[in-house]
Design a protein around this motif. Structure first.
Motif, PDB file in Angstrom:
ATOM      1  N   PRO A  12       0.726  -1.148  -0.172  1.00 11.96           N
ATOM      2  CA  PRO A  12      -0.190   0.051   0.031  1.00 11.96           C
ATOM      3  C   PRO A  12       0.919   1.258  -0.129  1.00 11.96           C
ATOM      4  O   PRO A  12       0.548   2.170  -0.493  1.00 11.96           O
ATOM      5  CB  PRO A  12      -0.899  -0.030   1.324  1.00 11.96           C
ATOM      6  N   LEU A  13       2.005   1.216   0.828  1.00 14.15           N
ATOM      7  CA  LEU A  13       2.981   2.463   0.667  1.00 14.15           C
ATOM      8  C   LEU A  13       3.605   2.605  -0.721  1.00 14.15           C
ATOM      9  O   LEU A  13       3.644   3.990  -1.187  1.00 14.15           O
ATOM     10  CB  LEU A  13       4.095   2.124   1.858  1.00 14.15           C
ATOM     11  N   GLN A  14       3.918   1.609  -1.234  1.00 15.39           N
ATOM     12  CA  GLN A  14       4.490   1.678  -2.646  1.00 15.39           C
ATOM     13  C   GLN A  14       3.593   2.099  -3.574  1.00 15.39           C
ATOM     14  O   GLN A  14       3.721   3.144  -4.634  1.00 15.39           O
ATOM     15  CB  GLN A  14       5.064   0.390  -3.351  1.00 15.39           C
ATOM     16  N   GLU A  15       2.015   1.762  -3.407  1.00 11.24           N
ATOM     17  CA  GLU A  15       1.065   2.141  -4.516  1.00 11.24           C
ATOM     18  C   GLU A  15       0.728   3.659  -4.175  1.00 11.24           C
ATOM     19  O   GLU A  15       0.546   4.244  -5.276  1.00 11.24           O
ATOM     20  CB  GLU A  15      -0.079   1.243  -4.219  1.00 11.24           C
TER      21      GLU A  15
END
Length: 158
Positions: A12-15
């Motif tokens: 979720p952080l990368q997205e």
């Protein structure tokens, strides 16, 4: 035995970071133009064949012959800004195209793995339906239009 080659996903952080980066690019490109198909086909362009001529015009001919710059097609300063933008866009475009190729290939591989999984599930559901396992007919009925007549079926895993 699993043959899954990629078996990963964006966190979720990368997205969020990637989506924010795309938003930043859009924010830093407020003058972006969106031509219609007709407009794109009707205006002259500097393609690969014309690029060397444009480069010589901007780097040699115009600066060495200022008396020939009439101003009817803009000033040399205007043309220099346009020329810098042409080259800036080309650099960004190449980076974007490399990224798009990676995105397409990654999506293609992960989609292929989903398709293999789907085929295996369908084969298992057909075997289960033949043995009257509850719920198997629903799966077979839902997926059969995709798989009917598509060559050799995968045998179910034991």
């Amino acid at each position: 035995m699993s043959t899954n080659q990629i078996n990963i996903e964006f966190s979720p952080l990368q997205e969020t970071a990637i989506n924010n980066d795309f938003a930043d690019i859009d924010t830093n490109f407020p003058f972006a133009v969106n031509l219609t198909k007709d407009e794109r086909g009707s205006i002259a362009n500097i393609d690969n064949e014309r690029y060397p001529y444009a480069q010589r015009t901007m780097d040699i001919h115009a600066p060495n012959n200022p008396n020939l710059v009439t101003g009817f097609a803009g000033t040399y300063a205007d043309a220099q800004r346009d020329w810098r933008l042409v080259n800036q866009c080309e650099g960004f475009k190449q980076k974007a195209l490399m990224l798009i190729e990676k995105l397409n290939d990654t999506q293609h591989l992960s989609g292929s793995e989903v398709y293999k999984f789907m085929r295996q599930l369908y084969a298992s559901a057909k075997l289960a339906a033949a043995n009257n396992v509850p719920g198997a007919d629903t799966i077979v009925d839902d997926l059969k239009t995709l798989f009917e007549g598509q060559g050799v079926e995968l045998p179910p895993n034991p």
